[in-house]
Motif scaffolding. Structure first.
Motif, PDB file in Angstrom:
ATOM      1  N   LYS A  40     -24.292  -5.602  -5.644  1.00  0.00           N
ATOM      2  CA  LYS A  40     -23.661  -6.764  -6.269  1.00  0.00           C
ATOM      3  C   LYS A  40     -22.278  -6.402  -6.793  1.00  0.00           C
ATOM      4  CE  LYS A  40     -24.357 -10.353  -9.778  1.00  0.00           C
ATOM      5  NZ  LYS A  40     -25.262 -10.885 -10.831  1.00  0.00           N
ATOM      6  N   GLU A  41     -22.140  -5.201  -7.341  1.00  0.00           N
ATOM      7  CA  GLU A  41     -20.854  -4.757  -7.868  1.00  0.00           C
ATOM      8  C   GLU A  41     -19.794  -4.727  -6.764  1.00  0.00           C
ATOM      9  OE1 GLU A  41     -21.031  -1.060  -9.917  1.00  0.00           O
ATOM     10  OE2 GLU A  41     -18.858  -0.785  -9.945  1.00  0.00           O
ATOM     11  N   GLU A  42     -20.193  -4.271  -5.588  1.00  0.00           N
ATOM     12  CA  GLU A  42     -19.252  -4.198  -4.471  1.00  0.00           C
ATOM     13  C   GLU A  42     -18.871  -5.584  -3.965  1.00  0.00           C
ATOM     14  OE1 GLU A  42     -20.831   0.119  -2.802  1.00  0.00           O
ATOM     15  OE2 GLU A  42     -21.730  -1.729  -2.093  1.00  0.00           O
ATOM     16  N   ILE A  43     -19.831  -6.507  -3.965  1.00  0.00           N
ATOM     17  CA  ILE A  43     -19.544  -7.877  -3.538  1.00  0.00           C
ATOM     18  C   ILE A  43     -18.560  -8.529  -4.497  1.00  0.00           C
ATOM     19  CG2 ILE A  43     -20.529 -10.186  -3.259  1.00  0.00           C
ATOM     20  CD1 ILE A  43     -23.017  -8.896  -2.120  1.00  0.00           C
ATOM     21  N   ILE A  44     -18.746  -8.281  -5.792  1.00  0.00           N
ATOM     22  CA  ILE A  44     -17.812  -8.818  -6.790  1.00  0.00           C
ATOM     23  C   ILE A  44     -16.404  -8.301  -6.522  1.00  0.00           C
ATOM     24  CG2 ILE A  44     -17.158  -8.741  -9.238  1.00  0.00           C
ATOM     25  CD1 ILE A  44     -20.150  -8.754  -9.909  1.00  0.00           C
ATOM     26  N   LYS A  45     -16.304  -7.005  -6.240  1.00  0.00           N
ATOM     27  CA  LYS A  45     -15.002  -6.389  -5.978  1.00  0.00           C
ATOM     28  C   LYS A  45     -14.328  -7.043  -4.779  1.00  0.00           C
ATOM     29  CE  LYS A  45     -12.043  -2.904  -6.601  1.00  0.00           C
ATOM     30  NZ  LYS A  45     -11.370  -2.592  -7.849  1.00  0.00           N
ATOM     31  N   LEU A  46     -15.067  -7.240  -3.691  1.00  0.00           N
ATOM     32  CA  LEU A  46     -14.504  -7.826  -2.485  1.00  0.00           C
ATOM     33  C   LEU A  46     -14.104  -9.285  -2.696  1.00  0.00           C
ATOM     34  CD1 LEU A  46     -16.816  -6.317   0.272  1.00  0.00           C
ATOM     35  CD2 LEU A  46     -14.435  -5.756  -0.178  1.00  0.00           C
ATOM     36  N   LEU A  47     -14.931 -10.014  -3.432  1.00  0.00           N
ATOM     37  CA  LEU A  47     -14.597 -11.409  -3.715  1.00  0.00           C
ATOM     38  C   LEU A  47     -13.311 -11.516  -4.527  1.00  0.00           C
ATOM     39  CD1 LEU A  47     -18.088 -12.974  -4.564  1.00  0.00           C
ATOM     40  CD2 LEU A  47     -16.655 -13.489  -2.582  1.00  0.00           C
ATOM     41  N   MET A  48     -13.138 -10.599  -5.495  1.00  0.00           N
ATOM     42  CA  MET A  48     -11.934 -10.648  -6.325  1.00  0.00           C
ATOM     43  C   MET A  48     -10.687 -10.232  -5.532  1.00  0.00           C
ATOM     44  SD  MET A  48     -13.125 -11.966  -8.943  1.00  0.00           S
ATOM     45  CE  MET A  48     -11.618 -11.969  -9.911  1.00  0.00           C
ATOM     46  N   VAL A  49     -10.854  -9.288  -4.615  1.00  0.00           N
ATOM     47  CA  VAL A  49      -9.729  -8.901  -3.755  1.00  0.00           C
ATOM     48  C   VAL A  49      -9.342 -10.082  -2.868  1.00  0.00           C
ATOM     49  CG1 VAL A  49      -9.039  -7.456  -1.795  1.00  0.00           C
ATOM     50  CG2 VAL A  49     -10.229  -6.439  -3.742  1.00  0.00           C
ATOM     51  N   ALA A  50     -10.358 -10.792  -2.328  1.00  0.00           N
ATOM     52  CA  ALA A  50     -10.090 -11.958  -1.490  1.00  0.00           C
ATOM     53  C   ALA A  50      -9.434 -13.071  -2.299  1.00  0.00           C
ATOM     54  CB  ALA A  50     -11.392 -12.458  -0.867  1.00  0.00           C
ATOM     55  N   ARG A  51      -9.889 -13.235  -3.540  1.00  0.00           N
ATOM     56  CA  ARG A  51      -9.305 -14.270  -4.397  1.00  0.00           C
ATOM     57  C   ARG A  51      -7.831 -13.986  -4.659  1.00  0.00           C
ATOM     58  NH1 ARG A  51      -7.912 -16.105  -9.202  1.00  0.00           N
ATOM     59  NH2 ARG A  51      -8.761 -18.066 -10.003  1.00  0.00           N
ATOM     60  N   GLU A  52      -7.527 -12.710  -4.856  1.00  0.00           N
ATOM     61  CA  GLU A  52      -6.126 -12.334  -5.061  1.00  0.00           C
ATOM     62  C   GLU A  52      -5.304 -12.623  -3.807  1.00  0.00           C
ATOM     63  OE1 GLU A  52      -3.376  -8.359  -5.819  1.00  0.00           O
ATOM     64  OE2 GLU A  52      -5.555  -8.210  -5.781  1.00  0.00           O
TER      65      GLU A  52
END
Length: 296
Positions: free
Chosen positions: A168-180
């Motif tokens: 889940k931590e990694e998914i959060i990281k990827l989602l935030m990178v995509a959001r940026e």
């Protein structure tokens, strides 16, 4: 393989299956003895000793996930470090100590492969393992260099299994990178179409919800959190803190990196920074900070 019986001191040939019948405590004693006698303190050296395969040990001992876990279990950290140094493999310490990434793409991939082998992650270390076991750089470096974790793993010859790859931590990281990258929330359709992200089904499963809007609400709420305990800042103080982080990195920080510094207590929250600069464009903020330092 000929080994010395730990109780009687008699050398005899015993199969791996026979050893696996031992109780956990006794089996660990035998493994330690084999490692000591063969000086097999790295995963590579242990493999050459042709004793019980490490994947078999992982299945037997649920707390052992990577090679370093076994080393910790057997209290062989000192021997492991000496063996690693003798093999001329740099021991990587935690806490991203470099100000900038100087290695080429090829060098980064080689570092990643050596790190994966060193910790016993034979299909390549996960993004979470990079941080957990002290890789030199964060996973963000790889994502920016190679576009996706899939590209990183496949470039090294590893198998990429999307369904089991992420925490889940990694998914959060990827989602935030995509959001940026998008500058906004991604829709359900955009998440499914973005090859750098897990499928929408996987994302929703990890967050235990059926609404992507609920996930974004949770993530964006976290973006506003700070570790500053209500501390107030002037605009000039924020400029100085940002410039200090710029000097340490050697380049402007991204929104995701600013969020990480916020969690470490080194910067105010992103929302606070935006409010003081009266803009939500991080590029404009860095232009202001660096232009003032240049002219000052």
């Amino acid at each position: 393989m000929a080994q010395c019986d730990s109780e009687k001191g008699i050398v005899k040939r015993t199969s791996h299956k026979e050893y696996l019948k031992l109780e956990d405590k006794e089996l660990l004693k035998v493994i330690r003895k084999v490692m000591m006698e063969n000086k097999a303190f790295t995963s590579v050296a242990y493999k050459k000793a042709k004793f019980i395969p490490f994947p078999t040990l992982k299945r037997r001992f649920k707390d052992i996930e990577i090679w370093q876990d076994l080393i910790n279990y057997l209290h062989l950290n000192k021997e492991y470090q000496i063996a690693t140094m003798k093999a001329k493999k740099k021991i990587i310490t935690p806490a991203f100590i470099k100000n900038s990434v100087k290695e080429s793409n090829e060098e980064l991939l080689e570092m990643y492969k050596e790190f994966s082998e060193r910790i016993g992650a034979y299909n390549g270390a996960s993004m979470l393992q990079l941080k957990k076991y002290g890789f030199k750089y964060s996973e963000t470096v790889f994502l920016r260099r190679f576009g996706s974790w899939k590209n990183v793993k496949e470039s090294c010859g590893y198998t990429f299994n999307l369904g089991t790859m992420y925490s889940k931590e990694e998914i959060i990281k990827l989602l935030m990178v995509a959001r940026e990258k998008y500058g906004r929330r991604l829709s359900q359709k955009e998440i499914n179409q973005d090859s750098d992200l897990p499928t929408l089904e996987i994302v929703l499963k990890f967050f235990k919800t059926t609404k992507i809007s609920s996930i974004w609400d949770e993530l964006e709420k976290g973006m506003e959190k700070t570790t500053t305990d209500g501390k107030t800042y002037t605009l000039e103080e924020i400029k100085e803190l940002l410039y200090k982080e710029y000097l340490e990195k050697g380049a402007p920080l991204t929104v995701v990196e600013i969020m990480e510094k916020t969690k470490e207590g080194k910067l105010p929250g992103k929302t606070t920074i935006y409010r003081h600069f009266k803009t939500q464009k991080i590029k404009d903020i860095w232009n202001i900070v660096l232009e003032e330092k240049k002219n000052g």
